[in-house]
Design a protein around this motif. Structure first.
Motif, PDB file in Angstrom:
ATOM      1  N   TYR A 114      11.652  29.905 -17.315  1.00 33.48           N
ATOM      2  CA  TYR A 114      12.298  29.519 -16.055  1.00 33.48           C
ATOM      3  C   TYR A 114      11.475  29.928 -14.837  1.00 33.48           C
ATOM      4  O   TYR A 114      11.178  29.073 -13.987  1.00 33.48           O
ATOM      5  CB  TYR A 114      13.719  30.089 -15.980  1.00 33.48           C
ATOM      6  N   PRO A 115      11.081  31.193 -14.701  1.00 33.08           N
ATOM      7  CA  PRO A 115      10.283  31.544 -13.513  1.00 33.08           C
ATOM      8  C   PRO A 115       8.950  30.816 -13.438  1.00 33.08           C
ATOM      9  O   PRO A 115       8.518  30.402 -12.358  1.00 33.08           O
ATOM     10  CB  PRO A 115      10.063  33.055 -13.638  1.00 33.08           C
ATOM     11  N   ILE A 116       8.286  30.626 -14.594  1.00 35.99           N
ATOM     12  CA  ILE A 116       7.000  29.921 -14.577  1.00 35.99           C
ATOM     13  C   ILE A 116       7.209  28.463 -14.169  1.00 35.99           C
ATOM     14  O   ILE A 116       6.459  27.923 -13.338  1.00 35.99           O
ATOM     15  CB  ILE A 116       6.302  30.025 -15.949  1.00 35.99           C
ATOM     16  N   GLY A 117       8.223  27.824 -14.723  1.00 38.31           N
ATOM     17  CA  GLY A 117       8.524  26.445 -14.343  1.00 38.31           C
ATOM     18  C   GLY A 117       8.862  26.326 -12.865  1.00 38.31           C
ATOM     19  O   GLY A 117       8.427  25.387 -12.185  1.00 38.31           O
ATOM     20  N   LEU A 118       9.624  27.273 -12.343  1.00 46.64           N
ATOM     21  CA  LEU A 118       9.988  27.266 -10.929  1.00 46.64           C
ATOM     22  C   LEU A 118       8.752  27.410 -10.038  1.00 46.64           C
ATOM     23  O   LEU A 118       8.582  26.664  -9.064  1.00 46.64           O
ATOM     24  CB  LEU A 118      10.979  28.400 -10.649  1.00 46.64           C
ATOM     25  N   ILE A 119       7.866  28.332 -10.381  1.00 48.88           N
ATOM     26  CA  ILE A 119       6.655  28.545  -9.587  1.00 48.88           C
ATOM     27  C   ILE A 119       5.763  27.301  -9.611  1.00 48.88           C
ATOM     28  O   ILE A 119       5.246  26.870  -8.574  1.00 48.88           O
ATOM     29  CB  ILE A 119       5.891  29.789 -10.101  1.00 48.88           C
ATOM     30  N   VAL A 120       5.597  26.691 -10.789  1.00 48.99           N
ATOM     31  CA  VAL A 120       4.746  25.494 -10.888  1.00 48.99           C
ATOM     32  C   VAL A 120       5.365  24.337 -10.111  1.00 48.99           C
ATOM     33  O   VAL A 120       4.655  23.585  -9.424  1.00 48.99           O
ATOM     34  CB  VAL A 120       4.496  25.121 -12.364  1.00 48.99           C
ATOM     35  N   MET A 121       6.692  24.192 -10.161  1.00 45.37           N
ATOM     36  CA  MET A 121       7.342  23.128  -9.390  1.00 45.37           C
ATOM     37  C   MET A 121       7.185  23.354  -7.889  1.00 45.37           C
ATOM     38  O   MET A 121       6.947  22.401  -7.135  1.00 45.37           O
ATOM     39  CB  MET A 121       8.822  23.032  -9.762  1.00 45.37           C
ATOM     40  N   MET A 122       7.305  24.594  -7.457  1.00 47.06           N
ATOM     41  CA  MET A 122       7.108  24.883  -6.025  1.00 47.06           C
ATOM     42  C   MET A 122       5.663  24.617  -5.610  1.00 47.06           C
ATOM     43  O   MET A 122       5.406  24.073  -4.536  1.00 47.06           O
ATOM     44  CB  MET A 122       7.512  26.328  -5.714  1.00 47.06           C
ATOM     45  N   CYS A 123       4.721  24.964  -6.467  1.00 54.64           N
ATOM     46  CA  CYS A 123       3.306  24.667  -6.177  1.00 54.64           C
ATOM     47  C   CYS A 123       3.092  23.160  -6.100  1.00 54.64           C
ATOM     48  O   CYS A 123       2.334  22.672  -5.243  1.00 54.64           O
ATOM     49  CB  CYS A 123       2.395  25.286  -7.225  1.00 54.64           C
ATOM     50  N   GLY A 124       3.747  22.419  -6.990  1.00 52.92           N
ATOM     51  CA  GLY A 124       3.666  20.964  -6.946  1.00 52.92           C
ATOM     52  C   GLY A 124       4.217  20.405  -5.646  1.00 52.92           C
ATOM     53  O   GLY A 124       3.656  19.464  -5.074  1.00 52.92           O
ATOM     54  N   GLY A 125       5.307  20.986  -5.154  1.00 50.43           N
ATOM     55  CA  GLY A 125       5.863  20.565  -3.867  1.00 50.43           C
ATOM     56  C   GLY A 125       4.904  20.855  -2.720  1.00 50.43           C
ATOM     57  O   GLY A 125       4.748  20.032  -1.804  1.00 50.43           O
ATOM     58  N   ILE A 126       4.250  22.011  -2.766  1.00 48.95           N
ATOM     59  CA  ILE A 126       3.283  22.354  -1.712  1.00 48.95           C
ATOM     60  C   ILE A 126       2.085  21.408  -1.757  1.00 48.95           C
ATOM     61  O   ILE A 126       1.616  20.932  -0.713  1.00 48.95           O
ATOM     62  CB  ILE A 126       2.851  23.833  -1.841  1.00 48.95           C
ATOM     63  N   VAL A 127       1.593  21.112  -2.974  1.00 52.84           N
ATOM     64  CA  VAL A 127       0.466  20.182  -3.112  1.00 52.84           C
ATOM     65  C   VAL A 127       0.863  18.804  -2.584  1.00 52.84           C
ATOM     66  O   VAL A 127       0.073  18.123  -1.920  1.00 52.84           O
ATOM     67  CB  VAL A 127      -0.011  20.120  -4.587  1.00 52.84           C
ATOM     68  N   TRP A 128       2.116  18.391  -2.846  1.00 56.33           N
ATOM     69  CA  TRP A 128       2.605  17.109  -2.348  1.00 56.33           C
ATOM     70  C   TRP A 128       2.638  17.123  -0.814  1.00 56.33           C
ATOM     71  O   TRP A 128       2.248  16.155  -0.159  1.00 56.33           O
ATOM     72  CB  TRP A 128       3.998  16.843  -2.904  1.00 56.33           C
ATOM     73  N   MET A 129       3.103  18.231  -0.239  1.00 57.19           N
ATOM     74  CA  MET A 129       3.171  18.347   1.222  1.00 57.19           C
ATOM     75  C   MET A 129       1.781  18.323   1.855  1.00 57.19           C
ATOM     76  O   MET A 129       1.602  17.809   2.960  1.00 57.19           O
ATOM     77  CB  MET A 129       3.890  19.641   1.635  1.00 57.19           C
ATOM     78  N   ILE A 130       0.799  18.873   1.169  1.00 56.99           N
ATOM     79  CA  ILE A 130      -0.561  18.895   1.696  1.00 56.99           C
ATOM     80  C   ILE A 130      -1.135  17.483   1.749  1.00 56.99           C
ATOM     81  O   ILE A 130      -1.972  17.185   2.591  1.00 56.99           O
ATOM     82  CB  ILE A 130      -1.452  19.846   0.856  1.00 56.99           C
TER      83      ILE A 130
END
Length: 127
Positions: free
Chosen positions: A74-90
């Motif tokens: 769960y924490p690893i999936g959450l961190i990777v999803m948040m990183c994906g959101g940041i990459v999308w925002m960039i």
């Protein structure tokens, strides 16, 4: 010049089968197959019970590791999803969406694999 005589395969030579005549080989193989036939068909109850105990102990021995992986997913999936959101925002929409999708699918797979394995162990117990 001496003629070379072949006696068969290396396996036959090393086992000493080349010394036996064809009739003796046929008789020995027939006796071996007849004497092993009941052993191959019968399954002792003690061996089946012992196999079940060993399987159960092995499955329960790995429970702490399985629980650890399930808890960390769960924490690893959450961190990777948040990183994906940041990459999308960039501005890299494809890479961000791929990170989010892969993290979600990975989390689902990690959560479902232990259930599938428990089901396979139960099916194997019936045989």
């Amino acid at each position: 010049m001496a003629k070379i005589q072949t006696v068969g395969t290396v396996k036959e030579f090393m086992s000493g089968e080349w010394k036996l005549k064809k009739k003796e080989k046929a008789a020995l193989s027939a006796m071996a197959s007849i004497s092993l036939y009941p052993l191959l068909l019968s399954k002792p109850a003690a061996a089946g019970a012992l196999t079940g105990v060993i399987t159960e102990r092995t499955v329960t021995a790995f429970d702490p590791i399985v629980d650890l992986v399930l808890g960390i997913s769960y924490p690893i999936g959450l961190i990777v999803m948040m990183c994906g959101g940041i990459v999308w925002m960039i501005g890299n929409k494809e890479k961000g969406l791929a990170l989010i999708t892969n993290a979600g699918m990975g989390y689902i797979i990690v959560q479902m694999v232990p259930l599938g394995m428990k089901m396979l162990v139960e099916v194997a117990k019936t045989f």
